[in-house]
Design a protein around this motif. Structure first.
Motif, PDB file in Angstrom:
ATOM      1  N   SER A 112     -12.837 -27.682  25.841  1.00 41.92           N
ATOM      2  CA  SER A 112     -11.471 -27.204  25.612  1.00 41.92           C
ATOM      3  C   SER A 112     -10.491 -28.192  26.258  1.00 41.92           C
ATOM      4  N   ALA A 150     -10.285 -14.293  32.294  1.00 39.67           N
ATOM      5  CA  ALA A 150     -10.454 -13.166  33.229  1.00 39.67           C
ATOM      6  C   ALA A 150      -9.185 -12.928  34.049  1.00 39.67           C
ATOM      7  N   GLY A 210     -21.788 -21.967  30.296  1.00 44.12           N
ATOM      8  CA  GLY A 210     -21.244 -20.607  30.289  1.00 44.12           C
ATOM      9  C   GLY A 210     -21.910 -19.675  29.288  1.00 44.12           C
TER      10      GLY A 210
HETATM   11  C1  LIG Z   1     -13.123 -11.206  29.977  1.00 47.46           C
HETATM   12  C2  LIG Z   1     -13.875 -11.622  31.210  1.00 47.46           C
HETATM   13  C3  LIG Z   1     -13.590 -11.008  32.423  1.00 47.46           C
HETATM   14  C4  LIG Z   1     -14.287 -11.379  33.580  1.00 47.46           C
HETATM   15  N1  LIG Z   1     -13.970 -10.780  34.759  1.00 47.46           N
HETATM   16  C5  LIG Z   1     -14.622 -11.171  35.888  1.00 47.46           C
HETATM   17  C6  LIG Z   1     -14.303 -10.581  37.147  1.00 47.46           C
HETATM   18  O1  LIG Z   1     -13.442  -9.709  37.239  1.00 47.46           O
HETATM   19  N2  LIG Z   1     -14.988 -10.996  38.247  1.00 47.46           N
HETATM   20  C7  LIG Z   1     -15.954 -11.974  38.175  1.00 47.46           C
HETATM   21  O2  LIG Z   1     -16.527 -12.337  39.202  1.00 47.46           O
HETATM   22  N3  LIG Z   1     -16.284 -12.535  37.002  1.00 47.46           N
HETATM   23  C8  LIG Z   1     -15.638 -12.155  35.862  1.00 47.46           C
HETATM   24  N4  LIG Z   1     -15.975 -12.726  34.667  1.00 47.46           N
HETATM   25  C9  LIG Z   1     -17.131 -13.656  34.631  1.00 47.46           C
HETATM   26  C10 LIG Z   1     -16.759 -15.075  35.083  1.00 47.46           C
HETATM   27  O3  LIG Z   1     -15.619 -15.507  34.392  1.00 47.46           O
HETATM   28  C11 LIG Z   1     -17.963 -15.969  34.798  1.00 47.46           C
HETATM   29  O4  LIG Z   1     -19.096 -15.463  35.483  1.00 47.46           O
HETATM   30  C12 LIG Z   1     -17.733 -17.415  35.232  1.00 47.46           C
HETATM   31  O5  LIG Z   1     -16.570 -17.953  34.646  1.00 47.46           O
HETATM   32  C13 LIG Z   1     -18.956 -18.263  34.843  1.00 47.46           C
HETATM   33  O6  LIG Z   1     -18.693 -19.604  35.140  1.00 47.46           O
HETATM   34  P1  LIG Z   1     -19.446 -20.790  34.370  1.00 47.46           P
HETATM   35  O7  LIG Z   1     -18.843 -22.041  34.894  1.00 47.46           O
HETATM   36  O8  LIG Z   1     -20.899 -20.592  34.458  1.00 47.46           O
HETATM   37  O9  LIG Z   1     -19.083 -20.597  32.827  1.00 47.46           O
HETATM   38  P2  LIG Z   1     -17.675 -20.576  32.102  1.00 47.46           P
HETATM   39  O10 LIG Z   1     -16.609 -20.127  33.006  1.00 47.46           O
HETATM   40  O11 LIG Z   1     -17.898 -19.822  30.842  1.00 47.46           O
HETATM   41  O12 LIG Z   1     -17.409 -22.108  31.758  1.00 47.46           O
HETATM   42  C14 LIG Z   1     -18.206 -22.799  30.828  1.00 47.46           C
HETATM   43  C15 LIG Z   1     -17.382 -23.960  30.279  1.00 47.46           C
HETATM   44  O13 LIG Z   1     -18.231 -24.822  29.528  1.00 47.46           O
HETATM   45  C16 LIG Z   1     -17.512 -25.303  28.411  1.00 47.46           C
HETATM   46  N5  LIG Z   1     -18.502 -25.762  27.438  1.00 47.46           N
HETATM   47  C17 LIG Z   1     -19.461 -25.029  26.820  1.00 47.46           C
HETATM   48  N6  LIG Z   1     -20.242 -25.822  26.061  1.00 47.46           N
HETATM   49  C18 LIG Z   1     -19.770 -27.087  26.212  1.00 47.46           C
HETATM   50  C19 LIG Z   1     -20.164 -28.359  25.691  1.00 47.46           C
HETATM   51  N7  LIG Z   1     -21.240 -28.506  24.876  1.00 47.46           N
HETATM   52  N8  LIG Z   1     -19.449 -29.449  26.042  1.00 47.46           N
HETATM   53  C20 LIG Z   1     -18.380 -29.342  26.873  1.00 47.46           C
HETATM   54  N9  LIG Z   1     -17.966 -28.160  27.398  1.00 47.46           N
HETATM   55  C21 LIG Z   1     -18.663 -27.053  27.079  1.00 47.46           C
HETATM   56  C22 LIG Z   1     -16.680 -24.111  27.982  1.00 47.46           C
HETATM   57  O14 LIG Z   1     -15.573 -24.511  27.189  1.00 47.46           O
HETATM   58  C23 LIG Z   1     -16.271 -23.524  29.335  1.00 47.46           C
HETATM   59  O15 LIG Z   1     -15.036 -24.054  29.784  1.00 47.46           O
HETATM   60  C24 LIG Z   1     -15.296 -12.381  33.501  1.00 47.46           C
HETATM   61  C25 LIG Z   1     -15.571 -13.003  32.273  1.00 47.46           C
HETATM   62  C26 LIG Z   1     -14.873 -12.640  31.143  1.00 47.46           C
HETATM   63  C27 LIG Z   1     -15.188 -13.329  29.821  1.00 47.46           C
END
Ligand SMILES: Cc1cc2nc3c(=O)[nH]c(=O)nc-3n(C[C@H](O)[C@H](O)[C@H](O)COP(=O)(O)OP(=O)(O)OC[C@H]3O[C@@H](n4cnc5c(N)ncnc54)[C@H](O)[C@@H]3O)c2cc1C
Length: 291
Positions: free
Chosen positions: A57, A67, A118
């Motif tokens: 993105s 979130a 993610g």
């Molecule tokens: C609506 C909602 C509400 C939430 N509320 C809470 C809360 O209240 N409390 C809490 O603790 N957690 C909450 N969460 C969960 C929390 O947001 C996630 O656990 C956390 O963001 C996970 O982090 P991550 O880095 O693993 O993945 P993500 O935050 O999902 O980040 C993954 C990133 O990888 C990128 N990506 C994917 N594939 C590729 C690729 N091939 N190339 C380049 N980039 C790529 C995506 O664009 C994204 O930016 C919520 C989630 C949602 C959806």
């Protein structure tokens, strides 16, 4: 045990308090600019590795950017804003608007690839789940859908997204009902936050329906069943919203892992299993120290 959602070292000072330099500097790719990928990139670069970060993105922050849109959750953004500032200060190459594919990563011949891609929102297995008046909580908070006046939220997780969405929609003037099969709403939310959320929902007239499970999405609402008595009834609604958790986006990791000469690979954050911010931060902090 004590801990801090924004600082994974808190409570782990003996293990992680001192960040030691890497024994051998490696070329590291981090795929995904959510909290897990940002923390992994930050720690790895601080230890002397050469880090390249890919985010598909146009903005760093991942699911936290969605979130934090619920009322009262704006501070959640601070965690990823801080990480993005640290990443900018370190010698990390950041590629926004770039989908990292296996071909792209292999062409760069990285020593190590950290996959932090993610999760995507999950929809439940129900008849009518793809009808046009349905959406996920992420769709709603991201402003990707227009909704009718009467909204029903089907909460399958017991965590914050469903109640946060109810809060968001009731504040915007929608008539909201939130349905859970559990004995009470938000059973996995910590007691302090849970009480505040409940109070906000009740004060705004949100209907909280417990011990009730959806069995079919219909054009005019949802058919539900009481989980103990089996009694069925209709909830009439203009829009149906799913709070059904996520599905790990781990395809890139498995594509790379299946290669005969795959580089060192790590899978972290929601791409392992959809969880919460604190798990993503700990995963990133751990892998950054492992490399
Ligand atoms: C609506 C909602 C509400 C939430 N509320 C809470 C809360 O209240 N409390 C809490 O603790 N957690 C909450 N969460 C969960 C929390 O947001 C996630 O656990 C956390 O963001 C996970 O982090 P991550 O880095 O693993 O993945 P993500 O935050 O999902 O980040 C993954 C990133 O990888 C990128 N990506 C994917 N594939 C590729 C690729 N091939 N190339 C380049 N980039 C790529 C995506 O664009 C994204 O930016 C919520 C989630 C949602 C959806």
């Amino acid at each position: 045990p004590i801990g801090c959602v924004q600082n994974p070292v808190t409570g782990r000072e003996r293990e992680w308090g001192v960040l030691s330099p890497a024994e051998r500097a490696k070329r590291v790719a981090v795929v995904g600019g959510g909290p897990a990928g940002l923390e992994a990139a930050r720690v790895a670069a601080a230890r002397g590795h050469t880090v390249t970060l890919y985010e598909r993105s146009s903005e760093l922050g991942g699911a936290i950017l969605i979130a934090c849109r619920a009322p009262g959750w704006e501070a959640y953004r601070q965690s990823v804003d801080w990480l993005a500032r640290q990443v900018a200060k370190l010698p990390i190459e950041v590629n926004l608007d770039t989908e990292a594919t296996a071909d792209l990563l292999l062409a760069e011949q990285f020593d190590t690839i950290v996959v932090a891609t993610g999760a995507r929102p999950r929809r439940p297995y129900l008849p009518g789940v793809d009808l046009p008046h349905t959406a996920t909580v992420a769709d709603v908070l991201a402003g990707r859908v227009s909704l009718g006046r009467r909204c029903v939220i089907l909460d399958e997780t017991g965590y914050t997204p469903g109640p946060k969405c109810a809060d968001f929609l009731s504040l915007a003037g929608h008539q909201v009902e939130i349905v859970t099969r559990h004995y009470s709403l938000g059973e996995d939310i910590g007691t302090t936050v849970r009480a505040v959320l409940h109070e906000r929902l009740l004060r705004r007239g949100v209907t909280i329906t417990t011990l009730t499970a959806p069995i079919e999405i219909r054009a005019d609402g949802v058919r539900v069943m009481h989980v103990l008595t089996g009694e069925q009834r209709e909830i009439h609604a203009d829009s149906v919203i799913f709070a059904s958790g996520g599905v790990a986006q781990d395809a890139l990791y498995h594509t790379l892992a299946a290669l005969p000469n795959a580089p060192e690979l790590h899978l972290i954050g929601d791409a392992v299993a959809p969880r919460h911010l604190r798990h993503a931060m700990v995963d990133g902090a751990r892998v950054g120290r492992l490399l």
